[in-house]
Design a protein around this motif. Sequence first.
Motif, PDB file in Angstrom:
ATOM      1  N   ILE A 168       3.284   5.740  -5.723  1.00  0.00           N
ATOM      2  CA  ILE A 168       3.248   6.479  -6.760  1.00  0.00           C
ATOM      3  C   ILE A 168       1.853   7.021  -7.738  1.00  0.00           C
ATOM      4  CG2 ILE A 168       2.234   4.852  -9.160  1.00  0.00           C
ATOM      5  CD1 ILE A 168       3.855   2.286  -8.371  1.00  0.00           C
ATOM      6  N   CYS A 169       1.091   6.954  -6.763  1.00  0.00           N
ATOM      7  CA  CYS A 169      -0.267   7.784  -6.825  1.00  0.00           C
ATOM      8  C   CYS A 169       0.392   8.933  -7.008  1.00  0.00           C
ATOM      9  CB  CYS A 169      -1.414   7.193  -5.965  1.00  0.00           C
ATOM     10  SG  CYS A 169      -2.349   5.941  -6.775  1.00  0.00           S
ATOM     11  N   VAL A 170       1.204   9.510  -5.417  1.00  0.00           N
ATOM     12  CA  VAL A 170       1.502  10.450  -5.389  1.00  0.00           C
ATOM     13  C   VAL A 170       3.229  11.528  -6.240  1.00  0.00           C
ATOM     14  CG1 VAL A 170       3.383  11.764  -3.170  1.00  0.00           C
ATOM     15  CG2 VAL A 170       1.511  10.973  -2.695  1.00  0.00           C
ATOM     16  N   GLY A 224       2.582  10.111  -9.245  1.00  0.00           N
ATOM     17  CA  GLY A 224       2.482  10.564 -10.655  1.00  0.00           C
ATOM     18  C   GLY A 224       0.900  12.239 -11.098  1.00  0.00           C
ATOM     19  N   ARG A 225       0.573  12.104  -9.427  1.00  0.00           N
ATOM     20  CA  ARG A 225      -0.805  12.978  -9.289  1.00  0.00           C
ATOM     21  C   ARG A 225       0.878  14.567  -9.104  1.00  0.00           C
ATOM     22  NH1 ARG A 225      -4.105  12.611  -4.265  1.00  0.00           N
ATOM     23  NH2 ARG A 225      -4.576  14.745  -5.041  1.00  0.00           N
ATOM     24  N   VAL A 260       1.568   2.152  -3.596  1.00  0.00           N
ATOM     25  CA  VAL A 260       1.064   2.358  -4.419  1.00  0.00           C
ATOM     26  C   VAL A 260       0.633   3.924  -4.348  1.00  0.00           C
ATOM     27  CG1 VAL A 260      -1.255   1.503  -4.677  1.00  0.00           C
ATOM     28  CG2 VAL A 260      -0.079   0.073  -4.585  1.00  0.00           C
ATOM     29  N   ILE A 261       0.984   4.406  -2.890  1.00  0.00           N
ATOM     30  CA  ILE A 261       0.773   5.374  -2.401  1.00  0.00           C
ATOM     31  C   ILE A 261       2.087   6.460  -2.751  1.00  0.00           C
ATOM     32  CG2 ILE A 261       0.965   7.017  -0.844  1.00  0.00           C
ATOM     33  CD1 ILE A 261      -0.791   4.982   0.914  1.00  0.00           C
ATOM     34  N   THR A 274       0.299  -1.241  -0.461  1.00  0.00           N
ATOM     35  CA  THR A 274      -0.104  -0.278  -0.226  1.00  0.00           C
ATOM     36  C   THR A 274       0.837   1.133   0.189  1.00  0.00           C
ATOM     37  OG1 THR A 274      -1.545  -1.355   1.312  1.00  0.00           O
ATOM     38  CG2 THR A 274      -1.890   0.870   1.228  1.00  0.00           C
ATOM     39  N   VAL A 304      -5.916   6.717   0.945  1.00  0.00           N
ATOM     40  CA  VAL A 304      -5.240   5.004   0.760  1.00  0.00           C
ATOM     41  C   VAL A 304      -5.996   4.838   2.555  1.00  0.00           C
ATOM     42  CG1 VAL A 304      -4.058   3.435  -0.217  1.00  0.00           C
ATOM     43  CG2 VAL A 304      -4.622   5.083  -1.481  1.00  0.00           C
ATOM     44  N   THR A 353      -3.305  12.003  -0.037  1.00  0.00           N
ATOM     45  CA  THR A 353      -2.873  10.632  -0.681  1.00  0.00           C
ATOM     46  C   THR A 353      -3.011   9.793   0.146  1.00  0.00           C
ATOM     47  OG1 THR A 353      -2.361  11.416  -3.063  1.00  0.00           O
ATOM     48  CG2 THR A 353      -2.346   9.335  -2.590  1.00  0.00           C
TER      49      THR A 353
END
Length: 169
Positions: free
Chosen positions: A70-72, A74-75, A67-68, A64, A111, A107
Amino acid sequence: MKLIVVNQQGVNDKIHRPYLEIEYRSRRVSSLSENKFVTSTFETKYQLDTDAFWDTVITLFYITQAVIGICVIGRIYIWGRFNPSQFFPENWAMWAVSTFLAVLVNTWGNVMFYFLLVTTGYWFIFFKLQDTVYFMIPEESLTNEYERFEVIIGITITCHVLSLMDLIR
């Protein structure tokens, strides 16, 4: 006195042989003549080895966190594309750092809320919907099984509060 019953791992409907734990202290014979009764307590304690559960949850926690991350990233990449540094050259770095922190807190809080929801849902569903006892909810003891959960839920609530304060400002 405690009667301790431990569930067997991987074998449904079975327990290990219960054992009786007796804790006692010595007393002087002279004190017995004054008070002929001795107070005692008896309790039954059911235990489950939760090491396998925690190994799985910790692995999922690390996944997790990846994933966080990667999301950060990307954002922040998308934010950087819409807010190039040539528009705000004097304070763009500070603005980028504050936006990164705001995105990270938002994020992570969002999550981790769902991570905690799934984890507690697992315990609720498998504990409440069992016909026979396969596992027990861990009790609070000297080694607090819930400490990790309490820390993560506290950080998650803090992240949501900070995210809402950033949204309001």
